[in-house]
Structures are given as structure tokens and as C-alpha cells.
Design a protein around this motif. Structure first.
Motif, PDB file in Angstrom:
ATOM      1  N   ALA A 216      -9.313  -8.718  15.251  1.00 52.95           N
ATOM      2  CA  ALA A 216      -8.428  -9.047  14.195  1.00 52.95           C
ATOM      3  C   ALA A 216      -7.836  -8.984  15.198  1.00 52.95           C
ATOM      4  CB  ALA A 216      -7.294  -8.244  13.235  1.00 52.95           C
ATOM      5  N   LYS A 217      -6.765 -10.756  15.103  1.00 51.11           N
ATOM      6  CA  LYS A 217      -6.179 -10.914  16.055  1.00 51.11           C
ATOM      7  C   LYS A 217      -4.931 -11.483  16.352  1.00 51.11           C
ATOM      8  CE  LYS A 217      -8.626 -11.285  20.289  1.00 51.11           C
ATOM      9  NZ  LYS A 217      -8.633  -9.998  20.897  1.00 51.11           N
ATOM     10  N   HIS A 218      -4.474 -12.750  14.977  1.00 56.03           N
ATOM     11  CA  HIS A 218      -3.270 -12.947  14.822  1.00 56.03           C
ATOM     12  C   HIS A 218      -3.279 -13.680  13.541  1.00 56.03           C
ATOM     13  CE1 HIS A 218       0.659 -14.897  14.679  1.00 56.03           C
ATOM     14  NE2 HIS A 218      -0.043 -16.699  14.390  1.00 56.03           N
ATOM     15  N   ASN A 219      -3.154 -13.019  12.429  1.00 56.84           N
ATOM     16  CA  ASN A 219      -2.301 -13.377  10.615  1.00 56.84           C
ATOM     17  C   ASN A 219      -3.728 -13.576  10.008  1.00 56.84           C
ATOM     18  OD1 ASN A 219      -1.455 -14.499   8.770  1.00 56.84           O
ATOM     19  ND2 ASN A 219      -1.879 -16.672   9.390  1.00 56.84           N
ATOM     20  N   VAL A 220      -4.344 -11.845  10.482  1.00 58.58           N
ATOM     21  CA  VAL A 220      -5.122 -11.466   9.522  1.00 58.58           C
ATOM     22  C   VAL A 220      -5.410 -11.239   8.023  1.00 58.58           C
ATOM     23  CG1 VAL A 220      -8.007 -10.687   9.617  1.00 58.58           C
ATOM     24  CG2 VAL A 220      -6.927 -11.777  11.725  1.00 58.58           C
ATOM     25  N   ASN A 221      -5.773 -11.219   7.253  1.00 64.04           N
ATOM     26  CA  ASN A 221      -5.418 -10.702   6.627  1.00 64.04           C
ATOM     27  C   ASN A 221      -6.149 -10.493   5.329  1.00 64.04           C
ATOM     28  OD1 ASN A 221      -1.982 -10.927   5.676  1.00 64.04           O
ATOM     29  ND2 ASN A 221      -2.746 -13.100   6.555  1.00 64.04           N
ATOM     30  N   TYR A 222      -6.195  -9.151   4.803  1.00 63.30           N
ATOM     31  CA  TYR A 222      -7.326  -8.765   3.757  1.00 63.30           C
ATOM     32  C   TYR A 222      -6.892  -8.699   2.585  1.00 63.30           C
ATOM     33  CZ  TYR A 222      -9.821  -5.497   1.447  1.00 63.30           C
ATOM     34  OH  TYR A 222     -11.212  -4.875   0.388  1.00 63.30           O
ATOM     35  N   TYR A 223      -7.511  -9.555   1.204  1.00 62.35           N
ATOM     36  CA  TYR A 223      -6.716  -8.586   0.198  1.00 62.35           C
ATOM     37  C   TYR A 223      -7.711  -8.687  -0.964  1.00 62.35           C
ATOM     38  CZ  TYR A 223      -8.629 -13.501  -1.081  1.00 62.35           C
ATOM     39  OH  TYR A 223     -10.328 -14.997  -1.022  1.00 62.35           O
ATOM     40  N   ASN A 224      -7.892  -7.648  -2.178  1.00 63.53           N
ATOM     41  CA  ASN A 224      -8.446  -7.748  -3.557  1.00 63.53           C
ATOM     42  C   ASN A 224      -7.443  -7.984  -4.046  1.00 63.53           C
ATOM     43  OD1 ASN A 224      -7.455  -5.467  -3.815  1.00 63.53           O
ATOM     44  ND2 ASN A 224      -8.860  -4.664  -2.312  1.00 63.53           N
ATOM     45  N   PRO A 225      -7.676  -7.257  -5.435  1.00 62.98           N
ATOM     46  CA  PRO A 225      -6.634  -7.915  -7.122  1.00 62.98           C
ATOM     47  C   PRO A 225      -6.057  -6.942  -7.043  1.00 62.98           C
ATOM     48  CG  PRO A 225      -9.372  -7.979  -7.343  1.00 62.98           C
ATOM     49  CD  PRO A 225      -9.184  -7.342  -6.751  1.00 62.98           C
ATOM     50  N   TRP A 226      -5.874  -5.554  -5.956  1.00 64.21           N
ATOM     51  CA  TRP A 226      -4.562  -4.345  -6.315  1.00 64.21           C
ATOM     52  C   TRP A 226      -3.721  -3.975  -4.907  1.00 64.21           C
ATOM     53  CZ3 TRP A 226      -9.454  -4.033  -7.965  1.00 64.21           C
ATOM     54  CH2 TRP A 226      -9.405  -3.769  -9.709  1.00 64.21           C
ATOM     55  N   LYS A 228      -2.853  -6.468  -0.982  1.00 65.41           N
ATOM     56  CA  LYS A 228      -2.530  -7.389  -0.143  1.00 65.41           C
ATOM     57  C   LYS A 228      -2.131  -7.116   1.499  1.00 65.41           C
ATOM     58  CE  LYS A 228      -1.630 -10.568  -2.921  1.00 65.41           C
ATOM     59  NZ  LYS A 228      -0.701 -12.198  -3.471  1.00 65.41           N
ATOM     60  N   ILE A 229      -3.070  -6.772   2.868  1.00 71.58           N
ATOM     61  CA  ILE A 229      -2.523  -6.528   4.021  1.00 71.58           C
ATOM     62  C   ILE A 229      -2.293  -7.740   5.474  1.00 71.58           C
ATOM     63  CG2 ILE A 229      -2.929  -4.610   5.218  1.00 71.58           C
ATOM     64  CD1 ILE A 229      -3.918  -3.080   3.241  1.00 71.58           C
ATOM     65  N   GLU A 230      -1.763  -7.223   6.026  1.00 70.32           N
ATOM     66  CA  GLU A 230      -1.708  -8.319   7.299  1.00 70.32           C
ATOM     67  C   GLU A 230      -2.014  -7.117   7.863  1.00 70.32           C
ATOM     68  OE1 GLU A 230       0.572 -10.421  10.293  1.00 70.32           O
ATOM     69  OE2 GLU A 230       1.159 -10.158   8.038  1.00 70.32           O
ATOM     70  N   LYS A 256       1.711  -4.910   7.227  1.00 67.09           N
ATOM     71  CA  LYS A 256       2.555  -4.813   6.524  1.00 67.09           C
ATOM     72  C   LYS A 256       1.941  -5.087   5.600  1.00 67.09           C
ATOM     73  CE  LYS A 256       3.885  -9.771   6.837  1.00 67.09           C
ATOM     74  NZ  LYS A 256       5.146 -10.523   7.233  1.00 67.09           N
ATOM     75  N   GLY A 257       2.172  -4.929   4.205  1.00 68.99           N
ATOM     76  CA  GLY A 257       1.387  -5.084   3.042  1.00 68.99           C
ATOM     77  C   GLY A 257       1.808  -4.322   1.721  1.00 68.99           C
ATOM     78  N   ASN A 258       1.287  -4.924   0.684  1.00 70.18           N
ATOM     79  CA  ASN A 258       1.249  -4.401  -0.877  1.00 70.18           C
ATOM     80  C   ASN A 258       0.447  -3.863  -1.889  1.00 70.18           C
ATOM     81  OD1 ASN A 258       3.715  -6.536  -0.181  1.00 70.18           O
ATOM     82  ND2 ASN A 258       4.600  -5.401  -1.537  1.00 70.18           N
ATOM     83  N   ILE A 259       0.655  -2.969  -1.814  1.00 73.38           N
ATOM     84  CA  ILE A 259      -0.271  -2.317  -3.018  1.00 73.38           C
ATOM     85  C   ILE A 259       0.496  -2.327  -5.154  1.00 73.38           C
ATOM     86  CG2 ILE A 259      -1.722  -0.433  -3.758  1.00 73.38           C
ATOM     87  CD1 ILE A 259      -1.300   0.833  -0.745  1.00 73.38           C
ATOM     88  N   LYS A 269       4.365   1.602   3.934  1.00 75.42           N
ATOM     89  CA  LYS A 269       5.424   1.633   5.484  1.00 75.42           C
ATOM     90  C   LYS A 269       4.457   1.496   6.553  1.00 75.42           C
ATOM     91  CE  LYS A 269       8.031   4.561   5.004  1.00 75.42           C
ATOM     92  NZ  LYS A 269       8.656   6.244   4.195  1.00 75.42           N
ATOM     93  N   GLU A 270       2.909   2.129   6.066  1.00 71.18           N
ATOM     94  CA  GLU A 270       1.779   2.655   7.077  1.00 71.18           C
ATOM     95  C   GLU A 270       0.758   2.805   6.785  1.00 71.18           C
ATOM     96  OE1 GLU A 270       1.945   6.630   8.899  1.00 71.18           O
ATOM     97  OE2 GLU A 270       3.776   7.246   8.041  1.00 71.18           O
ATOM     98  N   GLY A 271      -0.370   2.280   7.387  1.00 70.24           N
ATOM     99  CA  GLY A 271      -1.851   2.607   6.885  1.00 70.24           C
ATOM    100  C   GLY A 271      -2.852   2.210   8.061  1.00 70.24           C
ATOM    101  N   ASN A 272      -3.497   3.436   8.143  1.00 68.80           N
ATOM    102  CA  ASN A 272      -4.545   3.129   9.308  1.00 68.80           C
ATOM    103  C   ASN A 272      -6.102   3.576   8.483  1.00 68.80           C
ATOM    104  OD1 ASN A 272      -5.842   5.500  11.913  1.00 68.80           O
ATOM    105  ND2 ASN A 272      -5.953   2.603  11.649  1.00 68.80           N
ATOM    106  N   LEU A 273      -7.152   3.114   8.726  1.00 67.83           N
ATOM    107  CA  LEU A 273      -8.139   3.447   8.435  1.00 67.83           C
ATOM    108  C   LEU A 273      -9.067   3.080  10.241  1.00 67.83           C
ATOM    109  CD1 LEU A 273     -10.720   3.106   6.194  1.00 67.83           C
ATOM    110  CD2 LEU A 273     -10.605   0.713   6.863  1.00 67.83           C
ATOM    111  N   GLU A 274     -10.166   4.297  10.293  1.00 70.87           N
ATOM    112  CA  GLU A 274     -10.698   4.734  10.712  1.00 70.87           C
ATOM    113  C   GLU A 274     -11.984   4.976  10.518  1.00 70.87           C
ATOM    114  OE1 GLU A 274     -10.519   8.149  14.759  1.00 70.87           O
ATOM    115  OE2 GLU A 274      -9.798   7.729  13.204  1.00 70.87           O
TER     116      GLU A 274
END
Length: 401
Positions: A216-226, A228-230, A256-259, A269-274
């Protein structure tokens, strides 16, 4: 209509054959040479003088193909050599959303093996370059890179955005593997796909993407029905195929994003997937306020399916139980009735989707055709009161083929 014409000299076993495509108003190909049927050997030349690309099915564009094949030796196992050249002013291909221009490609055939000698094309201000090389008798490598602006891509229901790439795909003993990096810009991606496609990556894509770093370089967004994350710049994943299983490595962060949780919007506030040895570990926290009460939604540890986040109110004393906090979230939907609604809705989602999936399977087996049923009917019946039944079939679709 197709017209064939030619001549044969039986004394010398020499002949020629040519075809003419009346519909396309052009000569399709010519075949000339000699065959010795007694010794089962021959020397043949197959020539494609100049065939227009727009006459090919499933392809739109303007250009020409020409080439020649030499077939010599034992006709049961002949030696095949030749070349094919493609020149196109414009060409439309899947995945790439824009039309290719100034396409020039050259393929060589050496002893029956096809190799991409060179390929170049422009897409707006982007240039695509590719070629292949033989690493050994049984191993080939295809190298692809882009220059200039990022390339626009689109796979409906899965991803749309821009990429830059410098990758290689190796093929050995029928298997594909890749290396290099694909960088994403101004991209929106979802999983599972929104289309009728099953939530499984096609086999050929698994093979080709195996080993390639997706960044991911710039303005990459993931979403599903529940959700939305930049996705934060620098996040990456890499797929690796091992024993027909896909193992994922990587590290991704939420900028940033919403659930959407129980109908309430939480701000991340924060999120990390490893990924550690293919196992996903999720660490994240999101926040919202309900009736002046600050609520936190958090998860830390292995990301199982379904995810079971923890709901808390750190500023409240004495601490509230999960049931009390869920009731607080549902207050605007009828207090204690809100809990029933929540349970009914999630029961409906889980059980309803399973029933609909089994119904599709029964229809496929019974009718003997590829059919898929997508309907919220069962979910709504299991989760809503009778006054909603009038709209229970809204959104139903049956897909054949």
C-alpha cells in the motif's frame, strides 16, 4: 464462408494450400511444403500473412497479426519453429480499465516452446514492458514492469485503483510462482468479492501472485459491509503457496476508519494485522459515545472467524458487563428489546446465509446446472417481525451459468 485453394504434385509429394475468409475479406493463412507418407516425414510452412485483430472473437481493437511456422522432421514428433508479430494502434483487454495503444509484441517458437521476445504498450501516460527468458529446458520466466504514471486497473466487485509493478513470474513443471512488488495507489479493495464469484482466489492467480509483495502506497482503502479502513502507507502482504495451500505473510496498519458494530458507528483509534507463519493476529481499538458514555471496542490476539471483540466502558464505575453495554448500544432501538433484536439479527445472518447456501447446492444437484441463489429472504424471516415480510424477497437474485 471459408474458401480453400491449392495444388499438389503427387510425383514429388509437394503441395500448397491457402484459405480465404470472405467474411473478413482477407487471406487467413497459407500452407505449403512436402510430405513423404512412406517415411512419415515432411517439411511444411504455415504462413499467416496479415490478419486483422478486430476479426478475432472476444477482442476489440485495431491492429494486425502476422507470422510463420516451420514444421519439419518426423510428423509424429516434428520440430516446430517460427514467429508471431502483433502490432496494434488500440487494444482492449480485461482487468486494465483503459485502452492499450501503440502495442508491439513479438513471440518466438523454438522447438515447440513459445517465448515472449518483447512486448510494449502505452496506457495513457503509463508504459508496460514485458519479455520472457528461458532459465532452463523446463523453466521459463516472464518479466513485467510499468514505467511513468500508475496503471489503472479494475476487477468488478473486488478492486479498482492504480498500480505500479516490477514483477516476474516463473513457470516450472506446470507450476507458476512470482517475485517482485506491486504497489497500489488510490485503490479501493474488498473481500470477499461483491460479485457472484466464490470467496476463493482463482488457481492461476494464486500461482502467479505467490511470492509477490503487495504494498500500500497512497490512499488505499479496504471495505466490507461493516468496516471501512484507510490502510497506512507501508502496509504489505505476500502470498506463498505451499502444498496447495495459501500462506500469507505481512503487516498492515489502519490509518483511520470506521466499524459498524450492532448498528453503532465506532471510530478506529488503532489497528494492526500481522501474519505470523500464516496465522493472522489482530490488535485494534475503536471508540464511540452513547448517552455520554465512552465505549471501546477492542480485540487482541489471533483473528478467528467470526471475530469476537470485547466491548468496554473504561470511564464507568462500577464496571459494566458485556450484556449491559450491548443493551446500552441498543437503547435507541427499544431498551431490553434491543438485545432480542440484536440476537435475532445475528442469528438470522448466520443461519439464514447457511440455509440459502445449502438451497443453492440442492438446486445445482437437482437441476444439473451451475446456479447460485442470493436472497436475504431467510435472514429477514429469522430476524424480523411479520410486518417486514412484504419486503423479504427484496434483493433476491438467481444466477445461472
Amino acid at each position: 464462408a471459408l474458401t480453400l485453394s491449392g495444388s499438389i504434385n503427387p510425383e514429388e509429394n509437394i503441395g500448397s494450400l491457402s484459405s480465404y475468409q470472405h467474411f473478413f475479406h482477407e487471406e487467413a493463412l497459407t500452407l505449403s511444403g512436402s510430405i513423404n507418407p512412406e517415411e512419415n516425414i515432411g517439411s511444411l510452412s504455415l504462413c499467416l500473412p496479415s490478419f486483422h485483430l478486430q476479426n478475432l472473437p472476444y477482442l476489440s481493437g485495431s491492429g494486425q497479426i502476422n507470422g510463420e511456422l516451420k514444421i519439419e522432421g518426423d510428423l509424429d514428433d516434428p520440430e516446430i519453429n517460427g514467429r508471431v508479430s502483433i502490432s496494434a494502434d488500440s487494444l482492449k483487454v480485461p482487468v486494465i480499465s483503459e485502452v492499450l495503444s501503440d502495442v508491439v509484441a513479438s513471440l518466438s517458437i523454438e522447438d515447440g516452446k513459445v517465448r515472449l521476445s518483447s512486448f510494449s504498450a502505452n496506457v495513457g501516460m503509463t508504459k508496460i514492458l514485458a519479455y520472457s527468458k528461458e532459465l532452463s529446458l523446463e523453466r521459463q520466466e516472464l518479466l513485467v514492469r510499468t514505467e511513468g504514471d500508475a496503471l489503472h486497473i479494475k476487477i468488478p466487485g473486488l478492486i479498482t485503483g492504480e498500480v505500479r509493478a516490477e514483477v516476474s513470474a516463473k513457470r516450472q513443471e506446470g507450476l507458476d510462482s512470482g517475485s517482485g512488488e506491486i504497489s497500489f495507489y488510490n485503490t479501493s479493495v474488498t473481500w470477499p468479492p461483491e460479485t457472484k464469484s466464490k470467496a476463493e482466489m482463482p488457481l492461476y492467480l494464486q500461482n502467479i501472485l505467490s511470492g509477490i509483495k503487495l504494498s500500500a502506497k497512497h490512499n488505499v482503502n479496504y471495505y466490507n459491509p461493516w468496516v471501512k479502513i484507510e490502510v497506512a502507507e507501508g502496509s504489505w502482504i505476500k502470498l506463498k503457496k505451499r502444498d496447495d495451500q495459501i500462506e500469507v505473510a505481512g503487516n498492515a496498519w489502519a490509518k483511520k476508519g470506521n466499524i459498524d458494530y450492532l448498528g453503532q458507528d465506532f471510530t478506529i483509534k488503532e489497528g494492526n494485522l500481522e501474519f505470523r507463519e500464516g496465522i493472522p493476529y489482530l490488535s485494534g481499538e475503536a471508540e464511540t459515545k452513547v448517552d455520554s458514555v465512552r465505549l471501546l471496542l477492542s480485540h487482541k490476539g489471533v483473528m478467528n472467524t467470526p471475530i469476537e471483540p470485547v466491548l468496554s466502558a473504561p470511564d464507568e464505575s462500577p464496571p459494566k458487563t458485556q450484556e449491559e453495554l450491548i443493551e446500552l448500544l441498543q437503547t435507541g432501538k427499544g431498551g431490553s428489546e434491543g438485545i432480542k433484536g440484536f440476537i435475532g439479527t445475528f442469528f438470522g445472518r448466520l443461519v439464514g446465509k447457511r440455509i440459502t447456501k445449502e438451497a443453492s447446492s440442492v438446486l445445482r444437484t437437482t437441476l444439473g446446472i451451475d446456479i447460485e441463489l442470493n436472497s436475504p429472504f431467510v435472514e429477514k424471516v429469522l430476524s424480523e417481525d411479520s410486518k417486514g415480510y412484504a419486503y423479504a424477497f427484496s434483493g433476491t437474485e438467481i444466477i445461472c451459468g
